[in-house]
Design an enzyme around this catalytic site. Structure first.
Site, PDB file in Angstrom:
ATOM      1  N   GLN A 104     166.692 -37.040  16.290  1.00 45.64           N
ATOM      2  CA  GLN A 104     166.150 -35.693  16.456  1.00 45.64           C
ATOM      3  C   GLN A 104     165.790 -35.065  15.113  1.00 45.64           C
ATOM      4  O   GLN A 104     164.812 -34.333  14.990  1.00 45.64           O
ATOM      5  CB  GLN A 104     167.173 -34.799  17.157  1.00 45.64           C
ATOM      6  CG  GLN A 104     167.524 -35.207  18.558  1.00 45.64           C
ATOM      7  CD  GLN A 104     168.656 -34.361  19.130  1.00 45.64           C
ATOM      8  OE1 GLN A 104     168.983 -33.300  18.601  1.00 45.64           O
ATOM      9  NE2 GLN A 104     169.274 -34.832  20.193  1.00 45.64           N
TER      10      GLN A 104
ATOM     11  N   ARG B 103     179.043 -34.549   7.448  1.00 46.93           N
ATOM     12  CA  ARG B 103     179.424 -34.817   8.831  1.00 46.93           C
ATOM     13  C   ARG B 103     180.888 -35.232   8.978  1.00 46.93           C
ATOM     14  O   ARG B 103     181.544 -34.861   9.945  1.00 46.93           O
ATOM     15  CB  ARG B 103     178.513 -35.901   9.423  1.00 46.93           C
ATOM     16  CG  ARG B 103     177.118 -35.393   9.736  1.00 46.93           C
ATOM     17  CD  ARG B 103     176.203 -36.515  10.196  1.00 46.93           C
ATOM     18  NE  ARG B 103     174.896 -35.986  10.556  1.00 46.93           N
ATOM     19  CZ  ARG B 103     173.853 -36.741  10.855  1.00 46.93           C
ATOM     20  NH1 ARG B 103     173.966 -38.073  10.821  1.00 46.93           N
ATOM     21  NH2 ARG B 103     172.697 -36.197  11.176  1.00 46.93           N
TER      22      ARG B 103
END
Length: 533
Positions: A47, A275
């Site tokens: 994405q 992350r």
């Protein structure tokens, strides 16, 4: 003859490069090319976008610096600089070839900001569907070559075995609905993706379980960095639906079960920390509240920028979440960390050469030293573009001059590889055996590991007959042999980073000859015509 296995960004980029050089090319894909998600793999799921230093205030050096900082001491600086520099050119070439990226009203490229980046440098296409747009663009270009006969296409075929003769690649065996087929080759470029699908809780395409990597390892390819797995912090539990980093870049925040925003107290970057930081913090909050998720609040984006902005900026995500029953413009969405990307893979030099003569690897299946211990968001599509091109160029050049000369530093690195024995177990590749293996990976190789669990996992793997247990065995051994916490590898029993361990580790799977042979029932032999490549 050069055989490509995999039709994601790395594989298709390599195919285009060699078709332009008029090489003899065969493309093998597990799916129906251009018609299903299996062929497109994880590329179509991306994405976020493609990181590229193309902005007026940006430089490849800045991009490389961000990448090095994210990689927690294990990025090879020269590789980071190479990819950042070559990558900018690759994206420019892609745009010149007709790839339609998102632009501002004045026609300039619209750059997105993502976690741990010093600049807004992420190029998007179709807002939140860059991977799908890139996959479709490259697929259409290669499909044209298939139709003209420049590329031979073999669909719905999975790689089973890589054959060598006198220490060099001689061909592959693939399995299709028609049975097994052996294909002769002078070189093989592997672009089969990573192994995040070995986890039950993952954002990865279900078919990406590391099969290509395992076959390469059984052919003698050295693996590297196998302990480092990235968990994406915002995946809707039980669905595999990932919510892009770009959403947090646009202002979304994470909240606990009481509605309290927790990341601002964890890291100066808050939701835009790396992350691994956000995933560990979310997992801790979930444990504290005995909850199955934390909550992503994107309503703040609507409040700040006006009603309808989420649907305009993230149309695909808006539709996907609506299908799951969430109106994220008006309510919080449950999210939890899930296995997303593998930094480890087939060890290669900067030209994609592996430790097996004639075998190249590019994309997530490879470990080049670019990501180090933790991949920076939106560097993966870029990596596929760069190393797909470099592997293709190297294969053409090596075959033309009948040479095989991997880079000196790479040769020194693979010489340090440690053998990992593979016990001779009866093979059982049933769906239930794979599911059992995935649950073991979830339980013992998750966001937080410890020595006791890793030793227990290695013992339990001795009773698992699924062939992919060998790959999990390498992961577990690598994790056990790294008694520290670094990037995508976090040890609860060794929570600190050890400066003495700021080095990459290489592994070689030691399998018996019998274990390495595929079950060649209904095999048909194909000797492909060799061309001067």
């Amino acid at each position: 003859m050069i055989i490509f296995v995999g039709a994601g960004v790395a594989g298709l980029t390599a195919v285009r490069q060699l078709v332009a050089a008029e090489s003899d090319v065969t493309l093998v894909t597990a799916g129906r090319f251009g018609h299903d998600a299996i062929a497109a793999g994880n590329t179509a799921l991306a994405q976020g976008g493609i990181a590229a230093a193309l902005g007026p205030d940006d430089t490849p050096a800045s991009h490389a610096t961000d990448t090095i900082q994210a990689g927690a001491g294990l990025v090879i600086p020269e590789v980071a600089q190479l990819v950042a520099t070559d990558g900018a050119k690759q994206v420019q070439d892609l745009l010149a070839a007709g790839f339609s990226a998102d632009r501002n009203a004045d026609g300039a490229l619209a750059f997105g900001l993502e976690a741990a980046r010093s600049k807004s440098r992420v190029v998007h296409a179709g807002e939140d569907s860059t991977g799908a747009a890139l996959s479709g663009f490259l697929t259409n270009l290669v499909q044209h070559h298939v139709e003209t006969g420049a590329v031979r296409l073999i669909e719905q075929a999975t790689l089973q075995h890589i054959h060598t003769q006198t220490g060099r690649i001689s061909g592959v065996t693939v399995c299709s609905p028609d049975g097994f087929r052996r294909l002769s080759a002078d070189a093989v470029i592997l672009a089969t993706g990573g192994f995040a699908g070995l986890y039950a809780n993952t954002s990865s395409a279900a078919a990406i379980t590391g099969q290509g990597m395992l076959v390469a390892a059984r052919a003698g390819a050295v693996l590297a960095d196998m302990e480092f797995v990235q968990f994406h912090p915002t995946v809707v539990p039980g669905t595999g639906q990932l919510i892009s980093e770009a959403v947090r870049g646009a202002g979304a925040v994470l909240r606990d079960s009481t509605g309290h925003r927790f990341m601002s107290a964890v890291h100066p970057g808050a939701e835009l920390a790396l992350r691994d930081v956000v995933s560990r913090a979310s997992a801790q909050v979930m444990r504290d509240f005995q909850a199955t998720s934390v909550w992503l609040d994107a309503t703040v984006i609507e409040q700040r920028h006006g009603s309808g902005i989420l649907a305009a900026r993230f149309p695909v995500l808006t539709e996907a979440l609506a299908a799951l029953g969430f109106d994220w413009a008006a309510e919080y969405v449950p999210v939890a960390p899930a296995a997303h990307y593998c930094m480890g893979g087939v060890a290669t030099d900067t030209a994609g050469r592996s430790s097996v003569a004639g075998l190249y690897a590019a994309g997530e299946v490879a470990s080049t030293g670019f990501h180090g211990a933790n991949r920076l968001a939106s560097n993966s599509l870029l990596e596929g573009l760069v190393f797909g091109t470099r592997a293709a160029e190297a294969a053409r050049r090596d075959l033309r001059y009948d040479s095989w000369e991997p880079e000196a530093e790479f040769t020194q690195f693979i010489a340090t590889a440690t053998d990992i024995p593979s016990p001779p177990l009866p093979s059982d590749d049933s769906p239930q055996q794979l599911r059992d293996l995935q649950l073991l990976a979830d339980a013992h190789l998750g966001i937080t590991r410890n020595g006791h669990d890793l030793e227990s996992l290695l013992t339990q793997l001795n009773t698992v007959g699924h062939p992919l247990a060998d790959l999990v065995r390498v992961m577990a051994t690598a994790a056990l042999q790294r008694p520290e916490s670094r990037g995508g590898h976090w040890r609860a029993d060794f929570p600190s980073q050890d400066p003495a361990l700021a080095r990459r580790a290489a592994w070689r799977l030691a399998t018996s000859t019998q274990a390495m042979q595929p079950a060649l029932t209904n095999t048909t032999q194909e000797t492909l015509v060799h061309a001067d490549t």
